[in-house]
Design a protein around this motif. Structure first.
Motif, PDB file in Angstrom:
ATOM      1  N   GLU A  94     -22.237  29.347  24.665  1.00 39.93           N
ATOM      2  CA  GLU A  94     -21.110  29.954  23.955  1.00 39.93           C
ATOM      3  C   GLU A  94     -21.170  31.477  24.014  1.00 39.93           C
ATOM      4  O   GLU A  94     -20.158  32.153  24.277  1.00 39.93           O
ATOM      5  CB  GLU A  94     -21.113  29.488  22.503  1.00 39.93           C
ATOM      6  CG  GLU A  94     -19.986  30.085  21.662  1.00 39.93           C
ATOM      7  CD  GLU A  94     -20.034  29.628  20.212  1.00 39.93           C
ATOM      8  OE1 GLU A  94     -19.082  29.925  19.474  1.00 39.93           O
ATOM      9  OE2 GLU A  94     -21.031  28.994  19.817  1.00 39.93           O
ATOM     10  N   LEU A 133     -20.036  19.362  30.688  1.00 37.02           N
ATOM     11  CA  LEU A 133     -19.052  19.084  29.641  1.00 37.02           C
ATOM     12  C   LEU A 133     -19.132  20.132  28.529  1.00 37.02           C
ATOM     13  O   LEU A 133     -18.097  20.588  28.025  1.00 37.02           O
ATOM     14  CB  LEU A 133     -19.280  17.682  29.065  1.00 37.02           C
ATOM     15  CG  LEU A 133     -19.042  16.513  30.023  1.00 37.02           C
ATOM     16  CD1 LEU A 133     -19.420  15.194  29.355  1.00 37.02           C
ATOM     17  CD2 LEU A 133     -17.587  16.463  30.496  1.00 37.02           C
ATOM     18  N   LYS A 134     -20.350  20.516  28.159  1.00 40.34           N
ATOM     19  CA  LYS A 134     -20.503  21.564  27.150  1.00 40.34           C
ATOM     20  C   LYS A 134     -19.969  22.899  27.662  1.00 40.34           C
ATOM     21  O   LYS A 134     -19.323  23.654  26.922  1.00 40.34           O
ATOM     22  CB  LYS A 134     -21.976  21.697  26.764  1.00 40.34           C
ATOM     23  CG  LYS A 134     -22.516  20.502  25.989  1.00 40.34           C
ATOM     24  CD  LYS A 134     -24.000  20.683  25.690  1.00 40.34           C
ATOM     25  CE  LYS A 134     -24.556  19.454  24.960  1.00 40.34           C
ATOM     26  NZ  LYS A 134     -26.020  19.572  24.709  1.00 40.34           N
ATOM     27  N   ARG A 137     -16.270  23.066  27.367  1.00 35.24           N
ATOM     28  CA  ARG A 137     -15.854  23.334  25.991  1.00 35.24           C
ATOM     29  C   ARG A 137     -15.994  24.819  25.647  1.00 35.24           C
ATOM     30  O   ARG A 137     -15.106  25.421  25.035  1.00 35.24           O
ATOM     31  CB  ARG A 137     -16.682  22.489  25.017  1.00 35.24           C
ATOM     32  CG  ARG A 137     -16.215  22.634  23.570  1.00 35.24           C
ATOM     33  CD  ARG A 137     -16.981  21.749  22.611  1.00 35.24           C
ATOM     34  NE  ARG A 137     -18.357  22.236  22.404  1.00 35.24           N
ATOM     35  CZ  ARG A 137     -19.436  21.607  22.824  1.00 35.24           C
ATOM     36  NH1 ARG A 137     -19.338  20.463  23.497  1.00 35.24           N
ATOM     37  NH2 ARG A 137     -20.641  22.109  22.578  1.00 35.24           N
ATOM     38  N   HIS A 138     -17.108  25.433  26.066  1.00 36.07           N
ATOM     39  CA  HIS A 138     -17.309  26.860  25.784  1.00 36.07           C
ATOM     40  C   HIS A 138     -16.232  27.706  26.475  1.00 36.07           C
ATOM     41  O   HIS A 138     -15.750  28.695  25.897  1.00 36.07           O
ATOM     42  CB  HIS A 138     -18.689  27.301  26.269  1.00 36.07           C
ATOM     43  CG  HIS A 138     -19.830  26.658  25.542  1.00 36.07           C
ATOM     44  ND1 HIS A 138     -19.823  26.443  24.185  1.00 36.07           N
ATOM     45  CD2 HIS A 138     -21.025  26.174  26.009  1.00 36.07           C
ATOM     46  CE1 HIS A 138     -20.965  25.868  23.828  1.00 36.07           C
ATOM     47  NE2 HIS A 138     -21.705  25.688  24.911  1.00 36.07           N
ATOM     48  N   ARG A 140     -13.119  26.803  27.278  1.00 34.37           N
ATOM     49  CA  ARG A 140     -11.835  26.634  26.590  1.00 34.37           C
ATOM     50  C   ARG A 140     -11.843  27.337  25.238  1.00 34.37           C
ATOM     51  O   ARG A 140     -10.846  27.959  24.849  1.00 34.37           O
ATOM     52  CB  ARG A 140     -11.525  25.142  26.415  1.00 34.37           C
ATOM     53  CG  ARG A 140     -11.372  24.369  27.720  1.00 34.37           C
ATOM     54  CD  ARG A 140     -10.315  24.982  28.631  1.00 34.37           C
ATOM     55  NE  ARG A 140      -8.981  24.858  28.067  1.00 34.37           N
ATOM     56  CZ  ARG A 140      -8.002  25.735  28.216  1.00 34.37           C
ATOM     57  NH1 ARG A 140      -8.209  26.831  28.927  1.00 34.37           N
ATOM     58  NH2 ARG A 140      -6.814  25.536  27.670  1.00 34.37           N
ATOM     59  N   GLU A 141     -12.962  27.252  24.510  1.00 31.94           N
ATOM     60  CA  GLU A 141     -13.038  27.909  23.206  1.00 31.94           C
ATOM     61  C   GLU A 141     -12.991  29.427  23.340  1.00 31.94           C
ATOM     62  O   GLU A 141     -12.520  30.124  22.437  1.00 31.94           O
ATOM     63  CB  GLU A 141     -14.313  27.480  22.474  1.00 31.94           C
ATOM     64  CG  GLU A 141     -14.253  26.026  21.993  1.00 31.94           C
ATOM     65  CD  GLU A 141     -15.562  25.550  21.378  1.00 31.94           C
ATOM     66  OE1 GLU A 141     -16.574  26.278  21.503  1.00 31.94           O
ATOM     67  OE2 GLU A 141     -15.572  24.456  20.787  1.00 31.94           O
ATOM     68  N   LEU A 170     -10.340  17.494  29.384  1.00 30.25           N
ATOM     69  CA  LEU A 170     -10.940  18.826  29.282  1.00 30.25           C
ATOM     70  C   LEU A 170      -9.896  19.934  29.200  1.00 30.25           C
ATOM     71  O   LEU A 170     -10.251  21.111  29.111  1.00 30.25           O
ATOM     72  CB  LEU A 170     -11.870  19.070  30.470  1.00 30.25           C
ATOM     73  CG  LEU A 170     -13.110  18.171  30.537  1.00 30.25           C
ATOM     74  CD1 LEU A 170     -13.959  18.506  31.753  1.00 30.25           C
ATOM     75  CD2 LEU A 170     -13.943  18.280  29.259  1.00 30.25           C
ATOM     76  N   ASP A 171      -8.624  19.564  29.260  1.00 32.35           N
ATOM     77  CA  ASP A 171      -7.523  20.526  29.104  1.00 32.35           C
ATOM     78  C   ASP A 171      -7.571  21.635  30.161  1.00 32.35           C
ATOM     79  O   ASP A 171      -7.334  22.805  29.869  1.00 32.35           O
ATOM     80  CB  ASP A 171      -7.545  21.140  27.694  1.00 32.35           C
ATOM     81  CG  ASP A 171      -6.245  21.850  27.355  1.00 32.35           C
ATOM     82  OD1 ASP A 171      -5.194  21.486  27.921  1.00 32.35           O
ATOM     83  OD2 ASP A 171      -6.278  22.781  26.503  1.00 32.35           O
TER      84      ASP A 171
END
Length: 366
Positions: A94, A133-134, A137-138, A140-141, A170-171
């Motif tokens: 992140e 996958l993580k 997410r990071h 996209r966030e 996963l957008d």
């Protein structure tokens, strides 16, 4: 010859990578030498921008291995370049995603080997899928635009629908479903990687249906493998026409695989010459630029300024002569080499033991 200006720079800032993918385009035999320093890469970026380059792909290997990646993004941003990080996502937490966003990173292309953990990790040769996958997410966030890349081959092509579904979950705004092109490690492993004609046709149908269904939401690009084409693709829109690559030790290449596929061609290095001189004057960039170098049947072909004779690396690997017509062309005197190979190959996960890059490293950035 009227030399065009380049459009994009692929900066292969390291060949180190935590994965062992059997289709990796990195050279099977790496030239020894010290990797470019931060200062040298910044000079490359500035010279490329001055030459007319508009975008840079920061790639590898795994570019996250280099701790100066953020500095390179800043330099590219200051030079006015659009920046795209091409990554496995291993090492992207992140904090680093936010750091790269704040440095000005414009987009991330994240690679996946398959849609499920067991198959993906088998292909990658290490436990990587959950980390990817993580990383997604990071990204996209951090509100960085995300695109995905799946390299398609005999081991995963029958799960194309599931890979598209993963893209939706996963957008991502874009996905490349890129059938393996047989250079680098993929050429060494092509007998195991090549899917059947029936698998390729079915995958094409699935990709076209998804493209229609997701129009306006996700851009889908499906790339057919060259071996099942009858006409060659233009090599990066023509050799030395729009793209240039700089590898980790500073060699400047008309395409990323040229140094290993065409070893007899001499490539200049940024430690001895400027990017501008290499692009305009070097032997390697001018050798197959344009159409005057072409043999028959290319020389008389009405498509010679559309496909530019196809891929020089493929010609070199299959026919042993980079100046030959791309052997996938139906008019090539060497097309039988491709047809014979297809006839004796079977894309399968049975006894999956492809050759992989022994220089891969552990997952943690250094």
């Amino acid at each position: 010859m009227n030399v065009p200006r380049p459009y994009a720079l692929l900066a292969e800032i390291t060949y180190q990578c935590p994965l062992h993918c059997p289709y990796c385009s990195n050279p099977p035999r790496l030239r020894e030498g010290s990797d470019l320093t931060t200062a040298e890469w910044i000079r490359v970026i500035r010279e490329a921008a001055a030459l007319g380059v508009l975008q840079i792909g920061l790639s590898g290997g795994e570019p996250l291995v280099r701790r100066d990646l953020t500095d390179l993004v800043v330099a590219a941003r200051e030079a006015g370049l659009y920046t795209n990080l091409i990554t496995s996502g291993i090492g992207l937490d992140e904090e680093r995603a936010l750091e790269l966003r704040d440095a000005g990173l414009d987009s991330v292309q994240l690679s996946f080997q398959a849609d499920n953990v067991d198959l993906a990790d088998m292909i990658a040769g290490t436990r990587a899928h959950d980390m990817k996958l993580k990383a997604a997410r990071h990204i996209r966030e951090a509100r960085i635009p995300l695109s995905l890349n799946f390299v398609i081959h005999g081991a995963n092509i029958d799960r194309l629908e599931e890979m598209i579904q993963l893209t939706e979950r996963l957008d991502a705004h874009r996905v490349e479903l890129a059938n393996t092109q047989y250079y680098g490690w993929a050429f060494l492993n092509r007998a195991q990687l090549l899917p059947t004609r029936e698998q390729v046709d079915r995958a094409h149908e699935i990709a076209n249906a998804a493209k229609a269904r997701l129009a306006g939401r996700i851009d889908i690009y499906y790339v057919i493998p060259d071996y099942y084409e009858l006409r060659p693709k233009p090599c990066l829109n023509g050799w030395g026409q729009r793209y240039l690559t700089v590898n980790p030790v500073g060699d400047v290449l008309p395409c990323p695989t040229a140094s290993s596929a065409i070893p007899e061609l001499r490539f200049e290095n940024i430690r001895r010459r400027s990017i501008d001189w290499i692009w305009r004057e070097s032997e390697s960039f001018n050798r197959f630029r344009g159409t005057t170098w072409m043999p028959e049947p290319c020389r008389s072909c009405p498509q010679r300024e559309i496909d530019f004779g196809g891929c020089r690396c493929q010609a070199a690997l299959v026919t042993r002569n980079a100046a030959n017509t791309d052997p996938v062309c139906e008019f090539s005197p060497h097309r039988n080499k491709i047809d014979d190979f297809i006839a004796t190959s079977h894309g399968s996960t049975t006894n999956w033991a492809p050759r992989t890059n022994p220089r891969a490293i552990g997952a943690a950035p250094v």
